[in-house]
Structure formats: C-alpha cells, structure tokens
Scaffold this motif. Sequence first.
Motif, mmCIF file in Angstrom:
data_model
loop_
_atom_site.group_PDB
_atom_site.id
_atom_site.type_symbol
_atom_site.label_atom_id
_atom_site.label_comp_id
_atom_site.label_asym_id
_atom_site.label_seq_id
_atom_site.Cartn_x
_atom_site.Cartn_y
_atom_site.Cartn_z
ATOM 1 N N GLY A 236 -8.734 -25.742 -39.221
ATOM 2 C CA GLY A 236 -10.006 -25.955 -38.555
ATOM 3 C C GLY A 236 -10.180 -25.155 -37.286
ATOM 4 N N GLY A 254 -18.434 -26.840 -32.518
ATOM 5 C CA GLY A 254 -17.559 -28.016 -32.476
ATOM 6 C C GLY A 254 -16.458 -27.930 -31.459
ATOM 7 N N VAL A 284 -19.872 -27.926 -39.921
ATOM 8 C CA VAL A 284 -19.327 -28.988 -40.771
ATOM 9 C C VAL A 284 -18.340 -28.391 -41.772
ATOM 10 N N GLY A 285 -17.447 -29.230 -42.242
ATOM 11 C CA GLY A 285 -16.571 -28.857 -43.337
ATOM 12 C C GLY A 285 -17.157 -29.349 -44.648
ATOM 13 N N ASP A 336 -24.677 -36.453 -46.946
ATOM 14 C CA ASP A 336 -23.264 -36.105 -47.114
ATOM 15 C C ASP A 336 -23.051 -35.094 -48.227
ATOM 16 N N ILE A 352 -17.158 -32.918 -45.558
ATOM 17 C CA ILE A 352 -15.912 -33.597 -45.220
ATOM 18 C C ILE A 352 -15.483 -33.180 -43.815
ATOM 19 N N ASN A 353 -14.428 -33.806 -43.309
ATOM 20 C CA ASN A 353 -13.890 -33.455 -41.994
ATOM 21 C C ASN A 353 -13.467 -31.994 -41.985
ATOM 22 N N LYS A 354 -13.909 -31.248 -40.958
ATOM 23 C CA LYS A 354 -13.599 -29.821 -40.928
ATOM 24 C C LYS A 354 -12.178 -29.521 -40.513
ATOM 25 N N LYS A 355 -11.425 -30.522 -40.077
ATOM 26 C CA LYS A 355 -9.982 -30.342 -39.878
ATOM 27 C C LYS A 355 -9.329 -30.730 -41.190
ATOM 28 N N PHE A 356 -9.221 -29.743 -42.069
ATOM 29 C CA PHE A 356 -8.845 -30.025 -43.454
ATOM 30 C C PHE A 356 -7.435 -30.561 -43.596
ATOM 31 N N LYS A 358 -4.223 -32.790 -42.509
ATOM 32 C CA LYS A 358 -4.030 -34.076 -41.833
ATOM 33 C C LYS A 358 -3.012 -34.015 -40.735
#
Length: 359
Positions: A236, A254, A284-285, A336, A352-356, A358
Amino acid sequence: MGKRTCLYDMHIQYNAKIVDFAGFDMPIQYEGIMDEHAATRNAIGLFDVSHMGKFELKGEEAKSCINYLVTNDLTALVDGQAMYAPMCYEDGGTVDDILVYQHAPNNLLLVVNAGNKDKDYKWIESHLLPGVDLKDITNELCQLAVQGPKSVALILSLTNISLGTLKYYHFLDQVVLADVPMLISRTGYTGEDGFELYFDKKDAQKIWTLLLEEGSSYGIKPCGLGARDTLRFEAGMPLYGNELSETINPLEAGLGYFVKLDGEDFIGKSSLLEYKVQPKRKLVGFELMDKGIARHGAQVLNPDEERIGAVTTGYISPTLGKSIGLALIPYAYDKDNILVQVRKNRLEAKIINKKFLKQ
C-alpha cells in the motif's frame, strides 16, 4: 543509451533485463519478477537504488528551510532519525515524496525520486534560506536496499554493530561493513524489514558481490524494479506518478498522517486545509471479481457505467494470488463495488482495504 549507476556492469553480469527508468538503464528483472518478489517476501531481495536522488542540505537554518517545504513536521526529528515527507506546491499538488535524514539540525540528507531529482533540486534551491547550502551528491554514492525477513541476520553477520536494535526510520552513520564505511538506515519500500546502505560508489561492486555471496545461504536474490513495484504496491505504498503527482495531493492519496495541518506553516498548507474541509477524491483499494488485470490508467466506472475515476496501479498480487489495484475515485462515492474498463471489457470489482498485506 541512458545514464547508468555504479552497478550497471554487475546487472549485465547477472543477466538482468535492462529498461529505461527515469533516464537510467536499470534492471527490471533478473530471473523473473515473481521469483524476485517471493525471495524478498520469504528471504532477502537485493536492490540497486543508486539512481535515487541524494542531496546534502547544510547550514544553520537547514532544518527550518526544508521544514517549510514539506507537509510533515520535522521539528520532532532527532539526530539519527529519518522521516517520510511529501513536498507540495502552493495549490497542494505534490512536487515529490522524499526522505529526510538528520545527521544534525544543520546537516541533512534528502533522498528523492530519481525522475524528480532535477525538478526537486531547482524547487529546493529556489527556496533556500540565507547561509543554507544545497549539494547534489547522487553520483558520489552507491545506494542498496537489502529487504526481507532474513536481511537482519545477514547484515548482522557482516558487521559488529548491533543493527538489530536499530529502530524503524532510524539510521547509523560510519558503520563499517567489509572495511567500507557506510550509512545504514532501516526504512524500506517493500513491506518487509530491511536496510538501506549508502557508501562511496568506488566500493559498489565489492559490496554487491559480498552481499550475494554471503547471502546465498539465506536465499538472497538480486531484484529489479519490477519486483520493487509489486512489493511496494502490495504494502500500500505510493509511487510518484501513480498515486502522487502534481495533480494528486497527499490527502487524496491517503497520506494524511504525513500532513501536519496543525503544525508549522509550509508551502501548500492553506490549499490542503481547504481540501480537507471539502475533499473531492480518495484513493481506494479494489479486487477484481472477473478475470483480468487492471493496469495504470484504466477507467473506473460506477454500476451505472458512468466514468468516475482511474486506476493508479494494478497487478495480480504475487503474494495473494488475486488481481488487485488502487484507484482514485470521488470522495463521496459510498458503494462497495465498481467497474473497471479493461480493453473492451467492463470487469466487476469490490472495494477493499488498500493495505493489501495484513503484516
């Protein structure tokens, strides 16, 4: 023929595929992007990033000078610490995103994107305070990135300095590795732990060869810019020209954490304050639900097939095995799901969350 880093001969020796990048002949890959990506995620990737711009900023008002040019607040920066900082125009558009290393308040190292080096130099030079000197030292230094979960063990084995306790976004100067003095920092652009090594370019081939030889038991591989891009994207992290540009400000990208609107004055602050009150776009992701790859520049549409934005980066993630991307769309968009134009096809995607990753 483009410009070449001090390691160009090594890239040829290791059978790199060479491409033009920011005017440099740079390796895009060696064995392959997928293999190099996996090596960095699971072991160690070695990257030549000597093409990155490097400036010395010295003088009593050096810190005040650069603090006025960036959106982050450097007043809290201490010796031996680095800080990520977007640099903006008056209208809030991004000049570049840079790293500021503080040796002392009157002695700073600035690391800038290769493609922006000349532009950045002129911009900073035009805003110098009296008694502050700016020097381009890009061609004096070799810069390597050693990234991956086993990188700490490798570098610790090659020096007697306790780099394992070096904090994230800090650095040590005059570290000796194989009789070569260098600055070693712990920042990273891959989503993995690791170090950056800055040292005299005359020792470039020596250190490159040593790292590959000593790192072989750790699974090290030389890596090109292709894997560097897929790695930073999964984590991200923005790329100038994609997620940031003269027309994309740090807030819509962001990066609000690095924009200190309640701190000291800086160029672009008033425009970014206005933007925060009335934001227009957001990054956005997304994950494609249909088969395909959403490349940079692909149109993004709403479910009614009306164009609302564009893809900034898109790949099939080597780590996740999914086709994912980043897109700039209207801030008010509250659904969404989106559509992405890939050639003649309009593919369904979910936001989805742009920090792909985890981690």
